[in-house]
Design a protein around this motif. Structure first.
Motif, PDB file in Angstrom:
ATOM      1  N   ALA A 161     -50.829 -14.162  18.703  1.00 52.88           N
ATOM      2  CA  ALA A 161     -51.655 -13.722  17.696  1.00 52.88           C
ATOM      3  C   ALA A 161     -51.079 -14.163  16.561  1.00 52.88           C
ATOM      4  N   ALA A 162     -49.765 -13.718  16.209  1.00 51.64           N
ATOM      5  CA  ALA A 162     -49.141 -14.023  14.843  1.00 51.64           C
ATOM      6  C   ALA A 162     -49.066 -15.556  14.602  1.00 51.64           C
ATOM      7  N   ASP A 163     -48.853 -16.510  15.727  1.00 51.13           N
ATOM      8  CA  ASP A 163     -49.019 -17.839  15.675  1.00 51.13           C
ATOM      9  C   ASP A 163     -50.050 -18.471  15.209  1.00 51.13           C
ATOM     10  N   ALA A 164     -51.492 -17.980  15.879  1.00 54.25           N
ATOM     11  CA  ALA A 164     -52.604 -18.131  15.696  1.00 54.25           C
ATOM     12  C   ALA A 164     -53.058 -17.861  14.348  1.00 54.25           C
ATOM     13  N   GLU A 165     -52.797 -16.732  13.848  1.00 59.51           N
ATOM     14  CA  GLU A 165     -52.910 -16.347  12.355  1.00 59.51           C
ATOM     15  C   GLU A 165     -52.463 -17.357  11.443  1.00 59.51           C
ATOM     16  N   LYS A 166     -51.078 -17.758  11.700  1.00 54.03           N
ATOM     17  CA  LYS A 166     -50.727 -18.554  10.939  1.00 54.03           C
ATOM     18  C   LYS A 166     -51.182 -20.252  10.862  1.00 54.03           C
TER      19      LYS A 166
ATOM     20  N   ALA B  52     -54.392 -20.587  11.744  1.00 51.88           N
ATOM     21  CA  ALA B  52     -55.652 -20.572  11.000  1.00 51.88           C
ATOM     22  C   ALA B  52     -55.321 -20.649   9.585  1.00 51.88           C
ATOM     23  N   GLY B  53     -54.230 -20.187   8.948  1.00 51.74           N
ATOM     24  CA  GLY B  53     -53.815 -20.037   7.719  1.00 51.74           C
ATOM     25  C   GLY B  53     -53.594 -21.395   7.154  1.00 51.74           C
ATOM     26  N   ASP B  54     -52.932 -22.197   8.175  1.00 52.83           N
ATOM     27  CA  ASP B  54     -52.444 -23.590   7.705  1.00 52.83           C
ATOM     28  C   ASP B  54     -53.837 -24.343   7.646  1.00 52.83           C
ATOM     29  N   LEU B  55     -54.768 -24.309   8.615  1.00 44.09           N
ATOM     30  CA  LEU B  55     -55.978 -24.952   8.783  1.00 44.09           C
ATOM     31  C   LEU B  55     -56.778 -24.655   7.790  1.00 44.09           C
TER      32      LEU B  55
END
Length: 139
Positions: free
Chosen positions: A105-110, A112-115
Motif C-alpha cells: 500500500a505504501a509503495d502504491a501510494e508512492k 500514485a504520488g509519482d504519477l
C-alpha cells in the motif's frame, strides 16, 4: 521364595507331606493357606488378614488413578502447548502478511504520488509550449 505366614489349624491336615494336628500353628504360603481354607481346616479370616499386605487393592487403584491423572494432565498440557504454538505461528504469519500488504500500500501510494507529479509536469509543459500559447491567444 514365596512369603509365608502363620495359621492355626482347626482340624488335622497334611502339609508338605507331614500330618499336622488340630490347634498347631504352621507357616504356609498363600497357595497352601487357600487350600487349607477351602478344606475347612483353618479360619478363612486368617487368610484374608494375611492377604491384605500381599494385595492392597485400594492402594493399587489409587496408584493407577494417580498415574492416569498424571497422564491426563501431561496430555492436556501438551495439547495446550501445541495450541499455543499453532496460534503463535498463525499470528506471526498474519502479522507478516499484514506488513507485506502495508508495504504494498505504501509503495502504491508512492507510485500514485509519482504519477500525479508526472501528470502535473506534463500539464505544465503542455501549457508552456508555443503551440499551446498560440491556441490560448486564438481563444
Amino acid at each position: 521364595m514365596e512369603n509365608t505366614f502363620s495359621v492355626t489349624l482347626t482340624g488335622p491336615a497334611k502339609i508338605r507331606g507331614v500330618r499336622e494336628p488340630a490347634g498347631k500353628s504352621v507357616r504356609v504360603t498363600m497357595d497352601i493357606a487357600l487350600q487349607l481354607a477351602a478344606s475347612g481346616v483353618i479360619n478363612p479370616a486368617e487368610v484374608t488378614a494375611a492377604a491384605k499386605p500381599v494385595v492392597d487393592v485400594v492402594a493399587a487403584i489409587a496408584e493407577r488413578d494417580a498415574h492416569w491423572s498424571t497422564a491426563l494432565d501431561h496430555f492436556q498440557t501438551m495439547a495446550e502447548d501445541q495450541q499455543a504454538d499453532a496460534i503463535a505461528a498463525l499470528k506471526a504469519d498474519h502479522l507478516a502478511e499484514v506488513q507485506a500488504l502495508e508495504q504494498r500500500a505504501a509503495d502504491a501510494e508512492k507510485e500514485a504520488g509519482d504519477l500525479r507529479a508526472t501528470v502535473a509536469e506534463l500539464e505544465a509543459d503542455a501549457t508552456n509550449t508555443p503551440s499551446a500559447k498560440g491556441a490560448a491567444k486564438k481563444a
